[in-house]
Design an enzyme around this catalytic site. Structure first.
Site, PDB file in Angstrom:
ATOM      1  N   LYS A  22     -31.037   8.277  -2.410  1.00 14.75           N
ATOM      2  CA  LYS A  22     -30.661   7.329  -1.350  1.00 14.75           C
ATOM      3  C   LYS A  22     -30.106   6.036  -1.946  1.00 14.75           C
ATOM      4  O   LYS A  22     -29.051   5.540  -1.523  1.00 14.75           O
ATOM      5  CB  LYS A  22     -31.892   6.991  -0.491  1.00 14.75           C
ATOM      6  CG  LYS A  22     -31.652   5.863   0.510  1.00 14.75           C
ATOM      7  CD  LYS A  22     -32.893   5.546   1.321  1.00 14.75           C
ATOM      8  CE  LYS A  22     -33.725   4.449   0.719  1.00 14.75           C
ATOM      9  NZ  LYS A  22     -33.298   3.102   1.163  1.00 14.75           N
ATOM     10  N   ASN A  23     -30.815   5.490  -2.936  1.00 13.29           N
ATOM     11  CA  ASN A  23     -30.443   4.183  -3.468  1.00 13.29           C
ATOM     12  C   ASN A  23     -29.199   4.231  -4.357  1.00 13.29           C
ATOM     13  O   ASN A  23     -28.682   3.189  -4.751  1.00 13.29           O
ATOM     14  CB  ASN A  23     -31.621   3.572  -4.233  1.00 13.29           C
ATOM     15  CG  ASN A  23     -32.747   3.171  -3.306  1.00 13.29           C
ATOM     16  OD1 ASN A  23     -32.540   2.977  -2.104  1.00 13.29           O
ATOM     17  ND2 ASN A  23     -33.951   3.043  -3.845  1.00 13.29           N
ATOM     18  N   CYS A 116     -36.879  -2.725   5.915  1.00 11.06           N
ATOM     19  CA  CYS A 116     -38.345  -2.738   5.853  1.00 11.06           C
ATOM     20  C   CYS A 116     -38.866  -4.160   5.682  1.00 11.06           C
ATOM     21  O   CYS A 116     -38.280  -4.969   4.967  1.00 11.06           O
ATOM     22  CB  CYS A 116     -38.838  -1.893   4.675  1.00 11.06           C
ATOM     23  SG  CYS A 116     -38.670  -0.118   4.914  1.00 11.06           S
ATOM     24  N   ARG A 121     -36.661 -10.853  -0.059  1.00  9.68           N
ATOM     25  CA  ARG A 121     -35.464 -10.374  -0.775  1.00  9.68           C
ATOM     26  C   ARG A 121     -34.204 -11.140  -0.370  1.00  9.68           C
ATOM     27  O   ARG A 121     -33.311 -10.609   0.285  1.00  9.68           O
ATOM     28  CB  ARG A 121     -35.267  -8.870  -0.523  1.00  9.68           C
ATOM     29  CG  ARG A 121     -36.349  -8.039  -1.154  1.00  9.68           C
ATOM     30  CD  ARG A 121     -36.063  -6.558  -1.056  1.00  9.68           C
ATOM     31  NE  ARG A 121     -36.235  -6.052   0.288  1.00  9.68           N
ATOM     32  CZ  ARG A 121     -36.066  -4.787   0.643  1.00  9.68           C
ATOM     33  NH1 ARG A 121     -35.698  -3.914  -0.245  1.00  9.68           N
ATOM     34  NH2 ARG A 121     -36.247  -4.394   1.882  1.00  9.68           N
ATOM     35  N   ASP A 304     -40.982   1.102  -5.800  1.00 10.91           N
ATOM     36  CA  ASP A 304     -40.841   2.147  -4.779  1.00 10.91           C
ATOM     37  C   ASP A 304     -41.813   3.306  -4.985  1.00 10.91           C
ATOM     38  O   ASP A 304     -41.878   4.207  -4.145  1.00 10.91           O
ATOM     39  CB  ASP A 304     -39.401   2.693  -4.765  1.00 10.91           C
ATOM     40  CG  ASP A 304     -38.472   1.825  -3.945  1.00 10.91           C
ATOM     41  OD1 ASP A 304     -38.958   0.862  -3.314  1.00 10.91           O
ATOM     42  OD2 ASP A 304     -37.261   2.109  -3.918  1.00 10.91           O
ATOM     43  N   ARG A 396     -35.690   7.517   6.978  1.00  9.57           N
ATOM     44  CA  ARG A 396     -34.674   6.671   6.354  1.00  9.57           C
ATOM     45  C   ARG A 396     -34.441   7.069   4.901  1.00  9.57           C
ATOM     46  O   ARG A 396     -33.339   6.871   4.384  1.00  9.57           O
ATOM     47  CB  ARG A 396     -35.091   5.197   6.417  1.00  9.57           C
ATOM     48  CG  ARG A 396     -34.983   4.548   7.793  1.00  9.57           C
ATOM     49  CD  ARG A 396     -35.288   3.058   7.715  1.00  9.57           C
ATOM     50  NE  ARG A 396     -34.566   2.480   6.595  1.00  9.57           N
ATOM     51  CZ  ARG A 396     -35.102   1.627   5.716  1.00  9.57           C
ATOM     52  NH1 ARG A 396     -36.353   1.263   5.830  1.00  9.57           N
ATOM     53  NH2 ARG A 396     -34.375   1.147   4.730  1.00  9.57           N
TER      54      ARG A 396
END
Length: 416
Positions: A22-23, A116, A121, A304, A396
């Site tokens: 995903k990232n 989230c 951030r 993560d 997600r």
């Protein structure tokens, strides 16, 4: 709203195919904005965040063709360099359109992002970097308005290591005039994957995989083909699941070298691991040992993976200390874990986990993406039924997790 119903206690056995990361996929999709030519992508994961990003790009005029995990992006008709709030509010990675839009079109209007609720951030590192490259940026009514006739190369030193900041500035720099040096750059494999695609598109980047990226700007980029790397966080999540409940699983289409810090801690917990170029076998037949760790930037222990490993520690023999250094609000899963019978105390940025011999199923609520995964792991190990609510967080970032787990023996199903 969908929920996951889990009856715990089953050992896991068989094979699981790992999806694309995903990232890595999200910034790579945004890189399609940098050229009018077509980019061919493979191993793109089926995720809600990917769908959200594609809708955002299509709203800007991007043409998208999909066939399974393959995708073709063509940016020749992009004519609306804007990311509105209603598209951006659910996904923080939407900020990644800012750099490429500004570099190719000279302007961008991007809503401040959501996602989230695990920490602030701030996007100030993105803005400071683009301003150093000559962009005129204003923030008003919740939107970042950026303009630059032509971005100029600059030496940019970020105050902190930021993955999306590095990716945004890297995409801006490849079309800027002259040389850009990114100091204190993030070294995550997902950043390297983006850089490799950009080079395939004609970008000139030195220092890939290090904390100093040197970019020589080019006039234009062309089309390219690229395969998205395996998702190391999905890999680590399934490794922790086997470590918590026991079993023998082979993970396919993945790489062990992206997960050195996690694999070291799993071995410390008593897990037996073997691996090849594109597979990892995980075996667990005993109660895990408690393992302490602290999250930090790559190649350290990834934030993560913190929640998933904490689920393992809840059942471990002994006590452990888990220190979170990246996000200030990433212990929201702790109270839900304690509902299942875990014994976790929080002292500032550290969680003290006292291992218990068993967890007992209960209704729990997911608060963010990785917290969702940790609750699934805890539910797989708990006695009785666990009902995980608000799994839209899970969707997600995990490609059909319940389907993959069911295929290896877990008693887990999606319910309305």
């Amino acid at each position: 709203m969908d929920k996951l119903l889990i009856t715990g206690g089953n050992r896991l056995s068989g094979e699981i195919a790992i999806s694309g990361a995903k990232n890595a996929a999200l910034p790579i999709l945004c890189a399609g904005l940098l050229t009018a030519d077509t980019i061919q992508l493979a191993n793109v994961p089926h995720l809600q965040d990917v769908n959200t990003m594609l809708k955002l790009l299509q709203q800007m005029g991007m043409r998208v063709e999909q066939d399974g995990d393959r995708m073709a992006l063509n940016g020749s008709a992009v004519d609306k360099p804007e990311a509105p709030y209603d598209m951006v509010k659910t996904m923080r990675a939407s900020i990644l359109v800012l750099g490429p839009l500004l570099a190719r079109f000279g302007e961008a209007k991007v809503s401040l992002p959501g996602g989230c609720a695990i920490g602030t951030r701030p996007v100030d590192q993105h803005i400071k970097g683009l301003q150093a490259m000559g962009a005129d940026i204003n923030i008003e009514a919740g939107y970042i308005h950026a303009k630059a006739k032509k971005l100029k190369g600059a030496r940019i030193v970020t105050d902190m290591v930021t993955v999306t900041g590095t990716e945004n500035l890297l995409m801006a720099a490849v079309l800027a005039e002259g040389e850009t040096v990114l100091e204190n750059a993030a070294r995550e494999p997902e950043v390297t994957d983006l850089a490799n695609l950009l080079v395939a598109m004609g970008a000139k980047i030195d220092g890939i995989g290090t904390d100093r990226l040197v970019v020589q700007g080019v006039d234009r980029l062309h089309g390219a083909s690229h395969t998205v790397i395996a998702d190391r966080i999905e890999t680590g999540t399934f490794l922790c699941a086997v470590a918590a409940v026991g079993g023998d699983i082979t993970l396919k289409n993945t790489r062990s070298d992206f997960l050195d810090a996690v694999l070291d801690k799993l071995r410390e917990a008593g897990v037996i691991l073997t691996s090849g170029p594109d597979w990892i076998r995980v075996q667990m037949a005993a109660r895990p040992k408690a393992v302490s760790f602290r999250t930090t930037e790559y190649p350290g222990f990834p934030t993560d993976m913190q929640a998933q490993f904490m689920a393992l520690n809840c059942l471990a023999d002994g006590s452990s200390r888990v220190t979170e250094t990246i996000f200030e609000n990433r212990f929201m899963h702790v109270q839900e874990m304690n509902r299942l019978g875990a014994s976790i105390d929080i002292e500032g940025h550290t969680a003290i986990v006292h291992g218990v011999e068993k967890l007992v199923g209960a209704p729990v609520m997911a608060t963010d993406l990785r917290a969702s995964a940790s609750l699934v792991i805890a539910g797989l190990a708990a006695q009785g039924e666990t009902l995980v609510d608000r799994i839209y967080h899970l969707d997600r970032g995990y490609d059909r997790m319940e389907v993959k787990l069911s295929a290896v023996g877990a008693n887990i199903q999606r319910v309305k």
